[in-house]
Each structure stands twice: as C-alpha cells, then as structure tokens.
Design a protein around this motif. Structure first.
Motif, PDB file in Angstrom:
ATOM      1  N   ARG A  88      31.980  43.446  44.860  1.00 45.43           N
ATOM      2  CA  ARG A  88      33.247  42.680  44.330  1.00 45.43           C
ATOM      3  C   ARG A  88      34.025  44.099  43.742  1.00 45.43           C
ATOM      4  O   ARG A  88      33.537  44.655  42.760  1.00 45.43           O
ATOM      5  N   ALA A  89      35.394  43.940  43.831  1.00 46.02           N
ATOM      6  CA  ALA A  89      36.460  44.824  43.240  1.00 46.02           C
ATOM      7  C   ALA A  89      36.755  43.858  41.935  1.00 46.02           C
ATOM      8  O   ALA A  89      37.467  43.119  41.973  1.00 46.02           O
ATOM      9  N   PHE A  90      36.429  44.386  40.775  1.00 42.86           N
ATOM     10  CA  PHE A  90      36.826  43.836  39.612  1.00 42.86           C
ATOM     11  C   PHE A  90      38.084  44.453  39.108  1.00 42.86           C
ATOM     12  O   PHE A  90      38.079  45.531  38.903  1.00 42.86           O
ATOM     13  N   ALA A  91      38.960  43.683  38.913  1.00 45.45           N
ATOM     14  CA  ALA A  91      40.305  43.823  38.133  1.00 45.45           C
ATOM     15  C   ALA A  91      39.938  44.099  36.387  1.00 45.45           C
ATOM     16  O   ALA A  91      39.043  43.650  35.997  1.00 45.45           O
ATOM     17  N   ARG A  92      40.799  44.711  35.791  1.00 47.34           N
ATOM     18  CA  ARG A  92      40.643  44.946  34.539  1.00 47.34           C
ATOM     19  C   ARG A  92      40.312  43.696  33.510  1.00 47.34           C
ATOM     20  O   ARG A  92      39.443  43.578  32.695  1.00 47.34           O
ATOM     21  N   ARG A  93      41.130  42.681  34.047  1.00 48.51           N
ATOM     22  CA  ARG A  93      41.176  41.382  33.190  1.00 48.51           C
ATOM     23  C   ARG A  93      39.915  40.793  33.456  1.00 48.51           C
ATOM     24  O   ARG A  93      39.205  40.187  32.359  1.00 48.51           O
ATOM     25  N   ALA A  94      39.245  41.094  34.684  1.00 48.83           N
ATOM     26  CA  ALA A  94      38.001  40.231  34.996  1.00 48.83           C
ATOM     27  C   ALA A  94      37.163  40.784  34.270  1.00 48.83           C
ATOM     28  O   ALA A  94      35.964  40.039  33.839  1.00 48.83           O
ATOM     29  N   LEU A  95      37.167  42.156  33.971  1.00 49.69           N
ATOM     30  CA  LEU A  95      36.060  42.877  33.362  1.00 49.69           C
ATOM     31  C   LEU A  95      36.099  42.596  31.791  1.00 49.69           C
ATOM     32  O   LEU A  95      35.075  42.324  31.097  1.00 49.69           O
ATOM     33  N   ILE A  96      37.452  42.608  31.305  1.00 49.91           N
ATOM     34  CA  ILE A  96      37.550  42.040  30.014  1.00 49.91           C
ATOM     35  C   ILE A  96      36.850  40.543  29.874  1.00 49.91           C
ATOM     36  O   ILE A  96      36.111  40.413  28.925  1.00 49.91           O
ATOM     37  N   ASP A  97      37.253  39.861  30.465  1.00 50.47           N
ATOM     38  CA  ASP A  97      36.670  38.276  30.322  1.00 50.47           C
ATOM     39  C   ASP A  97      35.415  38.377  30.392  1.00 50.47           C
ATOM     40  O   ASP A  97      34.659  37.436  29.718  1.00 50.47           O
ATOM     41  N   ASN A  98      34.666  39.221  31.342  1.00 51.06           N
ATOM     42  CA  ASN A  98      33.194  39.251  31.182  1.00 51.06           C
ATOM     43  C   ASN A  98      32.392  39.980  30.092  1.00 51.06           C
ATOM     44  O   ASN A  98      31.529  39.652  29.691  1.00 51.06           O
ATOM     45  N   VAL A  99      33.011  40.794  29.723  1.00 53.24           N
ATOM     46  CA  VAL A  99      32.611  41.815  28.581  1.00 53.24           C
ATOM     47  C   VAL A  99      33.070  41.703  27.423  1.00 53.24           C
ATOM     48  O   VAL A  99      32.221  41.216  26.303  1.00 53.24           O
ATOM     49  N   TRP A 100      34.116  41.534  26.973  1.00 51.13           N
ATOM     50  CA  TRP A 100      34.928  41.133  25.633  1.00 51.13           C
ATOM     51  C   TRP A 100      35.042  39.792  25.519  1.00 51.13           C
ATOM     52  O   TRP A 100      35.084  39.221  24.325  1.00 51.13           O
ATOM     53  N   GLY A 101      35.262  39.037  26.583  1.00 53.21           N
ATOM     54  CA  GLY A 101      35.435  37.764  26.252  1.00 53.21           C
ATOM     55  C   GLY A 101      36.944  36.985  26.734  1.00 53.21           C
ATOM     56  O   GLY A 101      37.757  37.851  26.576  1.00 53.21           O
ATOM     57  N   ASP A 135      31.105  61.677  38.897  1.00 49.12           N
ATOM     58  CA  ASP A 135      32.371  62.406  39.382  1.00 49.12           C
ATOM     59  C   ASP A 135      33.364  61.529  39.815  1.00 49.12           C
ATOM     60  O   ASP A 135      33.154  60.859  40.968  1.00 49.12           O
ATOM     61  N   PRO A 136      34.206  61.165  39.141  1.00 46.25           N
ATOM     62  CA  PRO A 136      35.283  60.112  39.631  1.00 46.25           C
ATOM     63  C   PRO A 136      35.853  60.513  41.126  1.00 46.25           C
ATOM     64  O   PRO A 136      36.375  59.593  41.808  1.00 46.25           O
ATOM     65  N   ALA A 137      35.859  61.977  41.299  1.00 44.99           N
ATOM     66  CA  ALA A 137      36.360  61.995  42.564  1.00 44.99           C
ATOM     67  C   ALA A 137      35.514  62.073  43.786  1.00 44.99           C
ATOM     68  O   ALA A 137      35.918  61.678  45.061  1.00 44.99           O
ATOM     69  N   ARG A 138      34.307  61.900  43.404  1.00 42.97           N
ATOM     70  CA  ARG A 138      33.106  61.692  44.397  1.00 42.97           C
ATOM     71  C   ARG A 138      31.989  60.859  43.730  1.00 42.97           C
ATOM     72  O   ARG A 138      31.061  61.179  43.495  1.00 42.97           O
ATOM     73  N   PRO A 139      32.391  59.668  43.419  1.00 43.06           N
ATOM     74  CA  PRO A 139      31.577  58.728  42.811  1.00 43.06           C
ATOM     75  C   PRO A 139      30.535  58.345  43.348  1.00 43.06           C
ATOM     76  O   PRO A 139      30.279  57.998  44.731  1.00 43.06           O
ATOM     77  N   ARG A 140      29.514  57.935  42.617  1.00 44.03           N
ATOM     78  CA  ARG A 140      27.985  57.389  43.283  1.00 44.03           C
ATOM     79  C   ARG A 140      27.856  55.996  42.494  1.00 44.03           C
ATOM     80  O   ARG A 140      27.173  55.322  43.394  1.00 44.03           O
ATOM     81  N   TYR A 141      28.382  55.767  41.224  1.00 48.19           N
ATOM     82  CA  TYR A 141      28.066  54.600  40.762  1.00 48.19           C
ATOM     83  C   TYR A 141      29.160  53.656  40.552  1.00 48.19           C
ATOM     84  O   TYR A 141      28.952  52.463  40.440  1.00 48.19           O
ATOM     85  N   VAL A 142      30.321  54.158  40.204  1.00 45.93           N
ATOM     86  CA  VAL A 142      31.448  53.515  39.808  1.00 45.93           C
ATOM     87  C   VAL A 142      32.656  54.099  40.388  1.00 45.93           C
ATOM     88  O   VAL A 142      33.082  55.263  40.135  1.00 45.93           O
ATOM     89  N   SER A 143      33.257  53.249  41.146  1.00 45.17           N
ATOM     90  CA  SER A 143      34.387  53.651  41.954  1.00 45.17           C
ATOM     91  C   SER A 143      35.648  52.814  41.554  1.00 45.17           C
ATOM     92  O   SER A 143      35.629  51.725  41.149  1.00 45.17           O
ATOM     93  N   THR A 144      36.779  53.735  41.639  1.00 41.38           N
ATOM     94  CA  THR A 144      38.175  53.178  41.278  1.00 41.38           C
ATOM     95  C   THR A 144      38.699  52.469  42.593  1.00 41.38           C
ATOM     96  O   THR A 144      38.480  53.062  43.664  1.00 41.38           O
ATOM     97  N   VAL A 145      39.066  51.156  42.493  1.00 41.04           N
ATOM     98  CA  VAL A 145      39.565  50.618  43.483  1.00 41.04           C
ATOM     99  C   VAL A 145      41.253  50.531  43.321  1.00 41.04           C
ATOM    100  O   VAL A 145      41.573  49.817  42.262  1.00 41.04           O
ATOM    101  N   ARG A 146      41.992  51.223  44.027  1.00 42.43           N
ATOM    102  CA  ARG A 146      43.523  51.589  43.735  1.00 42.43           C
ATOM    103  C   ARG A 146      44.160  50.049  43.461  1.00 42.43           C
ATOM    104  O   ARG A 146      44.145  49.216  44.414  1.00 42.43           O
ATOM    105  N   GLY A 147      44.779  49.920  42.395  1.00 40.64           N
ATOM    106  CA  GLY A 147      45.712  48.664  42.546  1.00 40.64           C
ATOM    107  C   GLY A 147      45.075  47.449  42.180  1.00 40.64           C
ATOM    108  O   GLY A 147      45.746  46.242  41.860  1.00 40.64           O
ATOM    109  N   ILE A 148      43.708  47.718  41.909  1.00 43.33           N
ATOM    110  CA  ILE A 148      42.922  46.830  41.483  1.00 43.33           C
ATOM    111  C   ILE A 148      42.093  46.812  40.086  1.00 43.33           C
ATOM    112  O   ILE A 148      42.423  46.432  39.150  1.00 43.33           O
ATOM    113  N   GLY A 149      41.054  47.827  40.134  1.00 43.47           N
ATOM    114  CA  GLY A 149      40.405  47.909  39.051  1.00 43.47           C
ATOM    115  C   GLY A 149      39.054  48.895  39.614  1.00 43.47           C
ATOM    116  O   GLY A 149      39.220  49.933  39.923  1.00 43.47           O
TER     117      GLY A 149
END
Length: 236
Positions: free
Chosen positions: A178-191, A215-229
C-alpha cells in the motif's frame, strides 16, 4: 503538582518563562495529569531519567542546554513522547527539533488549552493495533520488526527508534503493497483527531531512514511515492 503514586500520565514541563510554565502546569494538573515543572535544561535531563515521564513539554529556546540538546540526551535513555514548543517560526527550527526525536510541536504564542489537547492526542495515539500480542514479526529483506517486543533489527543489528518512528515503520510494513498518504499515516500513528502540519511525517520518515541507513535515492525499506506519500520496500 507532583505525582502521588497514582496512575495518571506523567508530564514534565520544561519552560524558562516562569509565568507561562506555571500556567501550563496548572492547566495540565487540572486535566488530571501528574505534573512537574522545571526551568533548566540540565535539571530536565536528570529529572527525565529519574522520574520517567510519559510526555515531555519542552521549550526549544532554553538558556544553556537548549531544547534540542535536552531532547537529544533524553532520547538516549527514554522513548517518552516529546511536544516541542518554540517561539521561532522558521521551519528549520521545527525540523531540527523533530529530527532529534520530538513527536509534535507548537509555535508560540499558543492557547494553553491547545497544548493540553495536544498532550491528550499524543497519549491517545492508537498503539494497540500496532502492538497486538498476536501480531507476527514483520520482515523486509534483512529488516525485522517485532510488534510484541517493539524491537527493530537490520542484519541482526538492533536499531533504536522513537515511538513515532517505530509506529510509522510498523504501519508501512503492516501493508507492504500500500502507498500511504501522509494523512493516512497520521491517522494510524498520531490518531484521527490530530491537527497540524502533515509534513511533519516527512521529517520523521527522514529520521527513520537515517537510522535504518536507507538511502532515499536507492531505498530498500521506505520508498517515496510521488504525489501520494510512502510505502514499504524499494518501490519496485
């Protein structure tokens, strides 16, 4: 305003403006928290080590040992929640505070009721679902996250994360496609009742990546999904 052995959440307030510190302490006390109020950074670190607060309300602009250094030192022995307070409105100050492990921030001037509400939101963060005893260990390559023990290792090396960082990673690994939007991460983590600048997610992700040596340029664990999160994995 000290604790008396009750189960009330402990809030340590460090603010050098004594009148403001007293008002914040009184409001938190009336809200049912066990409160200590200090005005000095060095004393704050010692008290945090001895008293083990649940939340630190920490002014950034303390004399001597400033809020950033207090937070940095406290993070070496505690994963308490940190609400940073700053009179400086520049984004760099906020990002510096968050980069050393602050969970949220407020900029002066603020309504004290808003600060009390922020403390409540932090303490109500939905951690149960992330840490269910029955949740399996989550793996991604050589990264391993144990929700029950709340531990993370990379290539069998322990990685020490703050509560926010751990819960962000657990959320991403819980739904790896799943590509998580920032708001979805906030809802899950901050409430869902958290209100503020959603871009603070970016700062915590940046700090998480640094700790994972990702390395965000060559990520292994956390990737940026442009325009989403963000999503778990290398983005492939």
């Amino acid at each position: 305003m000290d604790d008396t052995g009750s189960a009330a959440a402990r809030v340590l307030v460090i603010e050098d403006e004594r009148a403001l510190a007293g008002m914040v302490g009184n409001y938190l006390d009336r809200a049912g928290y066990a409160v200590r109020v200090l005005h000095d950074g060095l004393e704050a670190v010692a008290t945090a080590r001895e008293w083990a607060p649940d939340v630190l309300v920490l002014d950034l602009g303390l004399p001597g040992l400033d809020g950033v250094e207090v937070c940095r030192q406290v993070r070496t022995f505690s994963d308490c929640l940190v609400l940073m307070v700053t009179a400086r409105d520049e984004e760099t100050d906020t990002l510096i505070g968050l980069s050393v492990g602050a969970d949220d921030y407020l900029t002066k001037p603020f309504r004290i009721r808003e600060l009390v509400a922020r403390v409540g939101v932090l303490l109500r963060r939905p951690r149960t679902a992330l840490g269910e005893l029955s949740a399996p260990v989550r793996r991604l390559g050589d990264l391993e996250l144990d929700p029950q023990a709340r531990t993370v290792t990379v290539a069998a090396r322990p990685v020490h994360l703050t509560r926010i960082e751990f819960d962000l990673l657990a959320t991403l690994l819980g739904q790896p496609r799943r590509a998580f939007a920032r708001r979805a991460l906030i809802d899950n983590v901050w409430g869902v009742d958290w209100v503020g600048d959603e871009h603070l997610v970016d700062t915590h992700i940046k700090h998480l990546r640094r700790k994972l040596s990702d390395d965000p340029a060559r990520p292994r664990y956390v990737s940026t999904v442009r325009g989403i999160g963000y999503r778990a994995g290398d983005g492939s």
